[in-house]
Design a protein around this motif. Structure first.
Motif, short mmCIF file in Angstrom:
data_model
loop_
_atom_site.label_atom_id
_atom_site.label_comp_id
_atom_site.label_asym_id
_atom_site.label_seq_id
_atom_site.Cartn_x
_atom_site.Cartn_y
_atom_site.Cartn_z
N GLN A 70 11.73 9.12 5.22
CA GLN A 70 12.63 9.07 4.24
C GLN A 70 13.41 7.72 4.14
O GLN A 70 13.33 7.11 3.13
N ASN A 71 13.86 7.04 5.16
CA ASN A 71 14.51 5.73 4.95
C ASN A 71 13.45 4.79 5.06
O ASN A 71 13.31 3.89 4.40
N ALA A 72 12.26 4.94 5.78
CA ALA A 72 11.21 3.85 5.81
C ALA A 72 10.51 3.79 4.44
O ALA A 72 10.26 2.69 3.94
N ALA A 73 10.34 4.85 3.55
CA ALA A 73 9.95 5.03 2.16
C ALA A 73 10.91 3.94 1.43
O ALA A 73 10.51 3.26 0.26
N SER A 74 12.04 4.13 1.65
CA SER A 74 13.14 3.31 0.75
C SER A 74 13.13 1.87 0.85
O SER A 74 13.96 1.13 0.58
N TRP A 75 12.40 1.34 2.14
CA TRP A 75 12.42 -0.16 2.46
C TRP A 75 11.41 -0.73 1.83
O TRP A 75 11.37 -2.03 1.81
N PHE A 87 5.69 1.06 3.14
CA PHE A 87 5.35 2.16 3.66
C PHE A 87 4.66 3.11 3.05
O PHE A 87 4.89 3.69 1.86
N ASN A 88 3.61 3.69 3.64
CA ASN A 88 2.59 4.86 3.14
C ASN A 88 3.11 5.87 3.58
O ASN A 88 2.88 6.28 4.67
N ASP A 137 0.78 -1.21 -0.01
CA ASP A 137 0.08 0.01 0.10
C ASP A 137 0.91 1.11 0.00
O ASP A 137 1.13 1.92 1.17
N SER A 138 1.62 1.50 -1.03
CA SER A 138 2.49 2.44 -1.39
C SER A 138 2.66 2.95 -2.62
O SER A 138 2.23 2.11 -3.72
N HIS A 139 3.05 4.21 -3.11
CA HIS A 139 3.24 4.78 -4.46
C HIS A 139 4.48 4.20 -4.98
O HIS A 139 4.96 4.29 -6.19
N PRO A 153 1.78 11.89 -4.40
CA PRO A 153 2.06 10.87 -5.26
C PRO A 153 0.81 10.08 -5.41
O PRO A 153 -0.25 9.96 -4.82
N PRO A 154 0.82 9.29 -6.75
CA PRO A 154 -0.44 8.38 -7.00
C PRO A 154 -0.62 7.18 -5.61
O PRO A 154 0.23 7.05 -4.99
N ASP A 155 -1.72 6.70 -5.73
CA ASP A 155 -1.87 5.70 -4.75
C ASP A 155 -1.10 4.28 -5.03
O ASP A 155 -0.94 3.85 -4.13
N CYS A 156 -1.16 4.07 -6.17
CA CYS A 156 -0.15 2.73 -6.75
C CYS A 156 1.33 3.14 -7.40
O CYS A 156 1.27 3.90 -8.14
N PRO A 157 1.98 2.09 -7.10
CA PRO A 157 3.27 2.42 -7.85
C PRO A 157 3.12 2.01 -9.40
O PRO A 157 2.39 1.24 -9.86
N ASN A 158 4.00 2.68 -10.18
CA ASN A 158 4.07 2.43 -11.65
C ASN A 158 5.37 1.81 -11.66
O ASN A 158 6.35 2.50 -11.97
N THR A 159 5.31 0.40 -11.86
CA THR A 159 6.61 -0.08 -12.01
C THR A 159 7.50 -0.16 -13.23
O THR A 159 8.84 -0.35 -13.18
N THR A 160 7.07 0.62 -14.31
CA THR A 160 7.72 0.58 -15.43
C THR A 160 8.23 2.22 -15.71
O THR A 160 8.91 2.37 -16.44
N SER A 161 7.66 2.99 -14.70
CA SER A 161 8.39 4.59 -14.86
C SER A 161 9.79 4.45 -14.25
O SER A 161 10.02 4.10 -13.16
N SER A 162 10.26 5.38 -14.81
CA SER A 162 11.94 5.67 -14.63
C SER A 162 12.06 6.78 -13.39
O SER A 162 13.19 6.89 -12.70
N ILE A 163 10.75 7.32 -13.13
CA ILE A 163 10.66 8.37 -12.13
C ILE A 163 10.08 7.94 -10.89
O ILE A 163 8.92 7.45 -10.90
N ALA A 164 10.55 8.28 -9.62
CA ALA A 164 9.91 7.82 -8.39
C ALA A 164 9.81 9.28 -7.44
O ALA A 164 10.47 10.22 -7.89
N TYR A 165 9.07 9.24 -6.54
CA TYR A 165 8.61 10.37 -5.78
C TYR A 165 8.96 10.09 -4.31
O TYR A 165 8.53 9.19 -3.65
#
Length: 467
Positions: A192-197, A200-201, A139-141, A289-301
């Protein structure tokens, strides 16, 4: 800011990188760096998990940290009023109540790792595509990737479950250092670090506890969350001359701290090329940020400060590609009975490339793949007899590193987002004039370079400005 001794007050900035540790003293009033020390960690380990595993010795990292701190003038260390710690994101180290042992030395009190695991770094590749696909959707972008802390713990849960029973806490290597300095029984982690794990919403600032619990994840290991830029605690004893009771900030991500050190204007984009590389810019305060990840996008937030976000093109291919090239040349020469130092090979490669202004050789420098394109590897095309010199190959390799970044976040996208210039930083960029030349060819925006722009500076500035 409290004062422990008369005279100028300082902030101690610490950055625990992938290959080295850097510490510095930032004078509070002038905001000038007055002392700095850097040490290579030499912490890389071979792992029984195979070639894809990337692990480091926590003891070696801590030893490098203490070497750096004790090399700073003691008369200044006793005037440190705050400590900021940043480090390599995504990775995970596990420990228990005996994860840290303090001892008195000639330089003062220092700590050594007790019962800790190895650090599994962001470069770890054991969570292959099929394994990641078998995990629950976060449950993360932000999409999950190998090398992310939660993915690594899931791997241990399924493959070495008993191993996890030895530990009661987990965090990044920088979280471990903060916990040791403050004597924390349960670690604290910034958003910051939690999002990298992963899992984490960032909108609500919480772990995906229900999803993780239902999937058998040991949530007891997860750190408590604190807002980025806040104080995690105080040193519970004197440390290498730094007074007991010194404020310690919750650990931050090296990317965000690097950005903070050199983003003078909100219209700046920041490019860092060190072991890996990132190109990013700040988004408006109302961005969500969007609700769901875009696994094909080269840009993350990625979360930044004050609940704002950075748009980030984070490539796995930066200075490590050039290091790989140097290692290849070194191995070839050893097979001919020659032993040439890495620094000599690197220096000659750059010198040769500077004599080549243009090459038809094309190198796709994605040697380590990309998170959004996991199956993509490096490629060399347009080979001709005239393009096989050391200068041509090095020039094409540097062009490939920059071109890959540009393909992930084009200059036109930057301009459309209000970016007016690019601020370049990072160890690989600082020491490589060929990379700078290729950067200026490919990106049309004005480019300035900040030699002092780094994460240790940034985390010290955060502690000075924001706490």
């Amino acid at each position: 800011m409290s004062v422990h001794a008369p005279g100028p007050r300082y902030v101690l900035g610490v950055d625990i990188g992938t290959t080295s540790v850097k510490v510095l003293l930032l004078e509070a009033k002038s905001q000038a760096v007055v002392e700095s020390q850097t040490r290579e960690t030499g912490a890389e380990l071979s792992s029984p998990e195979g070639e894809q595993a990337r692990e480091q010795d926590v003891g070696q990292i801590v030893s490098a940290l203490h070497c750096c701190v004790t090399a700073l003038p003691r008369e200044r260390l006793c005037r440190v009023a705050r400590i900021g710690v940043s480090g390599q994101m995504h990775g995970v180290v596990l420990w228990n109540e005996e994860g840290c042992k303090w001892q008195e030395t000639e330089a003062g009190f220092t700590f050594q790792p007790g019962k800790t695991s190895h650090l599994v770094t962001w470069q770890d590749g054991r969570c292959y595509h099929a394994f990641l696909a078998s995990l629950p959707q976060p449950d993360s972008h932000l999409a999950l990737a190998s090398g992310f802390g939660c993915a690594t713990i899931f791997w241990y849960t399924r493959n070495r479950h008993q191993f996890l029973q030895n530990f009661t806490a987990a965090g990044t290597i920088q979280d471990y250092v903060v916990a040791a300095l403050c004597g924390l029984r349960k670690p604290l982690m910034s958003a910051q670090n939690a999002a990298s794990w992963g899992y984490f919403n960032t909108r609500c600032g919480t772990w995906n506890l229900r999803i993780l619990t239902e999937s058998g994840f040991p949530t007891r290991l997860l750190p408590d969350i604190m807002e980025s830029g806040s104080v995690a605690g105080m040193t519970f004893r004197e440390w290498c001359g730094v007074p007991k009771g010194t404020e310690v900030g919750v650990a931050l991500g090296d990317l965000q701290c690097s950005v903070y050190s050199c983003m003078a204007n909100k219209t700046d984009a920041v490019l860092n090329i060190s072991t890996s590389a990132q190109l990013c810019f700040a988004l408006p305060p109302d961005f969500q940020p969007p609700d769901c990840p875009n696994t094909t996008s080269s840009i993350a937030y990625f979360p930044y400060l004050d609940r704002t976000y950075l748009a980030v093109a984070a490539t796995l291919n930066g200075g490590n590609v050039l290091s790989c090239f140097v290692s290849m040349l070194k191995q070839w020469m050893q097979e001919f009975g020659l032993d040439v130092p890495d620094c000599t090979i690197y220096s000659q490669a750059i010198t040769s490339a500077l004599s080549v202004t243009h090459t038809e050789l094309v190198v796709e420098a994605t040697v380590f793949g990309e998170r959004h394109l996991p199956g993509r590897l490096g490629c060399i095309t347009n080979i001709s007899p005239s393009s096989l010199s050391l200068g041509h190959v090095t020039r094409a390799l540097c062009h490939g590193v920059v071109h890959n970044l540009h393909s992930m976040l084009p200059g036109q996208r930057l301009a459309e987002s209000g970016v007016r210039r690019i601020v370049g930083s990072g160890s690989a960029l600082a020491r490589n004039p060929v990379l700078k030349q290729e950067l200026e060819k490919i990106f049309t925006l004005p480019i300035v370079y900040r030699e002092m722009a780094d994460s240790a500076v940034g985390v010290a500035m955060v502690m000075l400005d924001r706490v």
